[in-house]
Scaffold this active site. Structure first.
Site, PDB file in Angstrom:
ATOM      1  N   GLY A  52       0.812  -1.204   0.362  1.00 32.65           N
ATOM      2  CA  GLY A  52      -0.077   0.219  -0.122  1.00 32.65           C
ATOM      3  C   GLY A  52       0.619   1.246  -0.112  1.00 32.65           C
ATOM      4  O   GLY A  52       1.827   0.867  -0.470  1.00 32.65           O
ATOM      5  N   CYS A  53       0.417   2.211   0.286  1.00 34.96           N
ATOM      6  CA  CYS A  53       1.217   3.396   0.358  1.00 34.96           C
ATOM      7  C   CYS A  53       2.351   3.879   0.876  1.00 34.96           C
ATOM      8  O   CYS A  53       2.362   3.230   2.548  1.00 34.96           O
ATOM      9  CB  CYS A  53      -0.009   4.864   1.127  1.00 34.96           C
ATOM     10  SG  CYS A  53       1.104   6.480   1.267  1.00 34.96           S
ATOM     11  N   PHE A  54       3.395   3.814   0.676  1.00 37.73           N
ATOM     12  CA  PHE A  54       5.051   3.977   1.382  1.00 37.73           C
ATOM     13  C   PHE A  54       4.751   4.996   2.287  1.00 37.73           C
ATOM     14  O   PHE A  54       5.891   4.432   3.277  1.00 37.73           O
ATOM     15  CB  PHE A  54       6.272   4.293  -0.025  1.00 37.73           C
ATOM     16  CG  PHE A  54       5.386   5.164  -0.419  1.00 37.73           C
ATOM     17  CD1 PHE A  54       5.857   6.275  -0.431  1.00 37.73           C
ATOM     18  CD2 PHE A  54       6.435   4.496  -2.479  1.00 37.73           C
ATOM     19  CE1 PHE A  54       5.237   7.570  -1.322  1.00 37.73           C
ATOM     20  CE2 PHE A  54       6.354   5.716  -2.847  1.00 37.73           C
ATOM     21  CZ  PHE A  54       5.696   6.951  -2.899  1.00 37.73           C
ATOM     22  N   TRP A  55       4.156   5.553   2.020  1.00 37.61           N
ATOM     23  CA  TRP A  55       4.762   6.649   4.039  1.00 37.61           C
ATOM     24  C   TRP A  55       4.179   6.158   5.354  1.00 37.61           C
ATOM     25  O   TRP A  55       4.854   6.253   6.111  1.00 37.61           O
ATOM     26  CB  TRP A  55       2.982   7.791   3.073  1.00 37.61           C
ATOM     27  CG  TRP A  55       2.935   8.711   2.832  1.00 37.61           C
ATOM     28  CD1 TRP A  55       4.457   9.109   1.974  1.00 37.61           C
ATOM     29  CD2 TRP A  55       2.215   9.600   1.963  1.00 37.61           C
ATOM     30  NE1 TRP A  55       4.697   9.726   0.811  1.00 37.61           N
ATOM     31  CE2 TRP A  55       3.161  10.285   1.000  1.00 37.61           C
ATOM     32  CE3 TRP A  55       1.278  10.254   2.393  1.00 37.61           C
ATOM     33  CZ2 TRP A  55       2.513  11.276  -0.183  1.00 37.61           C
ATOM     34  CZ3 TRP A  55       0.476  11.041   1.431  1.00 37.61           C
ATOM     35  CH2 TRP A  55       1.417  11.815   0.696  1.00 37.61           C
ATOM     36  N   CYS A  56       2.953   4.923   5.298  1.00 37.51           N
ATOM     37  CA  CYS A  56       2.416   3.892   5.955  1.00 37.51           C
ATOM     38  C   CYS A  56       4.151   3.267   6.053  1.00 37.51           C
ATOM     39  O   CYS A  56       4.067   2.675   7.585  1.00 37.51           O
ATOM     40  CB  CYS A  56       1.016   3.536   5.713  1.00 37.51           C
ATOM     41  SG  CYS A  56      -0.520   4.136   5.234  1.00 37.51           S
TER      42      CYS A  56
END
Length: 221
Positions: A52-56
């Site tokens: 999923g989102c790499f920020w997470c």
């Protein structure tokens, strides 16, 4: 003129089918490739995950003891020098991914795989949470047969435990492309951003509640 419309429609259909076939062939070539093993550097190893989102995902792994750094980027596709905008089209083959730089004397690759599965919905296909699309699909990258075996065994055990199909794909590692500077340490630098507050931090907290034994002492939110 009316006779030309069906002909044009057929031509477009064949064109779209050919494009889809080319993408499938390119993706299959990535999946069938021989894995590339990244050598230790200053005693540190590297591992690669898409979830999923790499920020997470970046924030999750940086909370784990033994992880020195987590870098956001792109992997799993066939396009050179992918950008955020290009990867969001789903046409590069790449997924948002992270490079984990870790001390193998402190945390094992097997534990990093456990972190991976504990920090996501392992049954969600092509996305995590509100982020949907092939660029958000789940992939675990292996660099050698030992890592591949670890991944396959843990995936099979989880499927049995949940009595469900696990969405994570297993790819041979080829190359990691570092994302644009503004994506790095995004959760840390923008704690009040709406997405971070609504998605990233709750996801991080859920993981930390599941695996408190692997966390750095100062990592708890």
């Amino acid at each position: 003129m009316k006779k030309l419309i069906p002909i044009l429609g057929v031509a477009l259909l064949f064109s779209c089918n050919n494009a889809a076939q080319n993408i499938t062939e390119k993706q299959q070539a990535v999946i069938n490739a021989e894995p590339i093993e990244v050598p230790l550097k200053d005693g540190k190893a590297r591992a690669y995950f898409a979830s999923g989102c790499f920020w997470c995902v970046e924030a999750i792994y940086e909370s784990v003891e033994g992880v020195e750094e987590s870098i956001s980027g792109y992997s799993g596709g066939w396009t050179d020098n992918p950008t955020y905008e290009a990867s969001n089209t789903g046409r590069t083959g790449h997924a948002e991914a992270v490079e984990i730089i870790y001390d193998p004397n402190v945390v094992s690759f097997a534990t990093l795989v456990d972190v991976y599965f504990a920090s996501q919905d392992p049954t969600q296909v092509n996305g995590q949470g509100p982020d949907r699309g092939s660029q958000y699909r789940s992939i675990i990258f292996y660099q050698n047969d030992e890592q591949k075996k670890i991944i396959e065994e843990k995936k099979a055990a989880l499927a049995k435990k949940l009595d469900a199909k696990i969405a994570a794909e297993i790819y041979p590692f080829q190359k990691f492309w570092v994302a644009e500077d503004y994506h790095q340490d995004y959760e840390k630098l923008h704690p009040n951003q709406r997405y971070i507050q609504a998605v990233s931090i709750p996801r991080l907290k859920r993981f930390q509640a599941k695996m408190p034994e692997v966390l750095k002492k100062n990592a708890k939110h």
